[in-house]
Design a protein around this motif. Structure first.
Motif, short mmCIF file in Angstrom:
data_model
loop_
_atom_site.label_atom_id
_atom_site.label_comp_id
_atom_site.label_asym_id
_atom_site.label_seq_id
_atom_site.Cartn_x
_atom_site.Cartn_y
_atom_site.Cartn_z
N UNK A 123 7.97 -0.21 -0.65
CA UNK A 123 7.84 -1.00 -1.66
C UNK A 123 7.71 0.17 -2.80
N UNK A 124 8.66 0.30 -3.80
CA UNK A 124 8.64 1.36 -4.85
C UNK A 124 7.73 1.04 -6.00
N UNK A 125 7.38 2.13 -6.70
CA UNK A 125 6.27 2.02 -7.76
C UNK A 125 6.91 1.11 -8.85
N UNK A 126 8.20 1.29 -9.01
CA UNK A 126 8.82 0.35 -10.33
C UNK A 126 8.62 -0.99 -9.97
N UNK A 127 8.82 -1.42 -8.55
CA UNK A 127 8.77 -2.93 -8.15
C UNK A 127 7.63 -3.50 -8.60
N UNK A 133 -0.45 10.61 -12.87
CA UNK A 133 -0.14 9.07 -12.51
C UNK A 133 0.41 9.07 -11.03
N UNK A 134 1.21 10.00 -10.64
CA UNK A 134 1.67 10.15 -9.59
C UNK A 134 0.69 10.14 -8.36
N UNK A 171 -0.23 7.10 -5.67
CA UNK A 171 -0.12 7.35 -4.22
C UNK A 171 -1.61 6.84 -3.60
N UNK A 172 -2.52 7.34 -3.96
CA UNK A 172 -4.00 6.95 -3.41
C UNK A 172 -4.19 5.34 -3.28
N UNK A 173 -3.57 4.69 -4.36
CA UNK A 173 -3.50 3.44 -4.49
C UNK A 173 -2.76 2.44 -3.43
N UNK A 174 -1.55 3.27 -3.34
CA UNK A 174 -0.57 2.71 -2.18
C UNK A 174 -0.93 2.74 -0.94
#
Length: 528
Positions: free
Chosen positions: A459-463, A384-385, A389-392
């Protein structure tokens, strides 16, 4: 013998000039009725004159209505339109249901102007006597030609919501509910959806008890007391459509327990055997999405541990173990495929039901199985990580129109999927496992504030996608077309963004016949 134009005008004059007792001029009215046997000019005059004096000759009521009906079926469309326009003037007292029945049958016309005229006439008599008009409509829905039935149902579906409150009284709504229940005993899938739309729009159905009544109707249609035959496309289709109709009705007070239980007991064990009613539909993912959407509204469940265990075992099937020789190098052709879309649904459902039995992962499964599960979770989380990262990186700095391209829309959904799974896995890694986090399922509409913030650096992943999901679904849901599914690369850790594709949410199958029941033969031809 047909009356001439001159005779029609003369006898019209006799009736129009009479100030006291029109009934003594019965012969004059009979001449006007005979005008329907004449040519086009005589028929047009008759279409106007017959309804004008109709109320003054009750003993000729049947003859007058039949004469007007003859004009409604004339070969000349202009004569038909004129006759239809005047039909509401016959709608009084005991004649109104009959007029409503007639107008309903006339909905089968293929002439658009004539069709609109029929709609206008029906609406006008609806405002005179809503219940009486409903009697005529439902008479044809239950007994009329297929085309009449179809158009009568669509008329109710589109026009009822436009009626004023003083017309749609509780008595009228109760009558609609009772008659619709009769119709639901034998319907097609499309008819079922339209009828549920009609009922869900009634004011009396907006209460908790009203919604519960609607759920009961859907349960009856879904055949939840019977085991599912996964190879029968009609049975699978029925379950899908019924579940979709029930979804907007569920809330913290109207529970989805029977549907969730059925999915756990009969659907999940046969997930790989399900036959899709629509060729392009990923039936397994569709079922898992429906289960996920229902799970927050599940109440007390009789076999909670058994059903939770079935959900757990199915989750394990989609959460692979790491390759055996994972020593920093990928084992050739051995990297499991990470099916994020499936895992999001199963993990979310497990998380929701797990709240009801929080010690499941501690006391209800063996230590060895728990260790195995955590290894799978850890492996999935590492993958997932990488994808997050790639998507962000791919979305960083993109706002507004840049986020509206098809490619970026799908990446936004992919980021929501991976973030959702990440949040849920973190919860389950707590000791003891936690069930406190809330996420919004990835296929739910993206909020504007959420979309605009995706490109921000901090922006955090959880947001993204981590907002409350227990809010009641709106009554009028948009069509669930073109839901987006993220298919990441099949390798363990890939340096590129994976292939994206669409999962089309299936609607009703066209031309499949009476899948919701083999509706018997009904009467044909003019029955008024």
């Amino acid at each position: 013998m047909a009356a001439t134009v001159e005779e029609l005008y003369r006898n019209y004059g006799i009736l129009a000039d009479e100030k006291e007792d029109l009934s003594k001029h019965k012969d004059a009215y009979q001449v006007i009725l005979d005008g329907v046997k004449g040519g086009p000019k005589e028929k047009r005059l008759a279409a106007q004159f017959i309804p004008k004096f109709f109320s003054s000759f009750p003993e000729l009521a049947d003859a007058a209505i039949n004469a007007q009906l003859d004009l409604c079926e004339d070969e000349d469309v202009s004569i038909r339109r004129q006759a239809i326009k005047e039909l509401p003037r016959f709608a009084s007292g005991e004649n109104l249901p009959r007029v409503a029945d007639i107008l309903t049958q006339l909905l089968q016309t293929d002439d658009s102007a004539e069709f609109n005229q029929v709609n206008t006439a029906l609406i006008s008599i609806f405002k005179i006597d809503a219940k009486g008009t409903m009697g005529g409509l439902f008479s044809q829905i239950l007994q009329g030609e297929d085309i009449v039935r179809e158009r009568a149902i669509k008329f109710l579906c589109t026009k009822l919501k436009m009626m004023p409150d003083d017309t749609m009284t509780k008595e009228v709504e109760d009558y609609i509910f009772i008659e619709t229940k009769k119709v639901l005993e034998d319907v097609t899938g499309e008819e079922f959806v339209l009828l549920m739309r009609i009922l869900s729009g009634l004011k009396s159905m907006q209460t908790v008890s009203g919604r519960q009544q609607l759920v009961e109707l859907v349960v009856e249609q879904a055949f939840l007391e019977q085991a599912l035959n996964p190879a029968d496309t009609d049975s699978v289709d029925r379950l899908l459509q019924c579940t979709r109709q029930a979804l907007p009705l569920f809330s913290k007070n109207v529970h989805s327990t029977r549907f969730v239980t059925y999915f756990c007991e009969f659907v999940l064990p046969n997930l790989s055997l399900l036959t899709s009613p629509v060729a392009e539909l990923d039936i397994q993912l569709e079922v898992l999405k429906l289960l996920a959407e229902m799970s927050p509204y599940c109440g007390d469940m009789d076999k909670l541990e058994v059903n939770l265990n079935m959900l757990f075992e199915k989750l394990l099937e989609f959460m692979p173990l790491p390759p055996e020789d994972e020593n920093g190098e990928n084992a050739a052709n051995e990297e499991p495929k990470l099916q994020f879309s499936y895992v999001e649904c199963l993990l979310f459902s497990f998380h929701q039901l797990g709240k009801k039995l929080p010690d499941f992962l501690i006391d209800k499964i063996s230590a060895e199985k728990l260790k195995d599960f955590k290894i799978r979770l850890q492996y999935f989380a590492r993958g997932l990580q990488v994808y997050i990262r790639q998507l962000r990186v791919a979305l960083q700095g993109k706002t507004g129109d840049a986020l509206k391209t098809e490619e970026n829309k799908i990446k936004v959904v992919a980021l929501k999927i991976t973030n959702n799974i990440n949040v849920l896995i973190k919860d389950l890694f707590h000791n003891p496992p936690s069930y406190k986090s809330t996420v919004t399922l990835s296929w739910k509409p993206v909020q504007k504030t959420e979309a605009a913030a995706i490109g921000q650096k901090r922006q955090s992943g959880e947001d993204i996608g981590a907002t409350a999901t227990t809010k009641k679904l709106p009554t009028n849901l948009p069509r669930r077309d073109a839901r987006q599914i993220y298919n990441p690369p099949s390798g363990k850790y890939s340096a590129t963004i994976g292939n994206f594709s669409y999962e089309q949410r299936g609607g009703f199958r066209g031309g499949r016949g009476r899948g919701f029941g083999g509706r018997g033969n009904r009467s044909r031809g003019r029955i008024y």
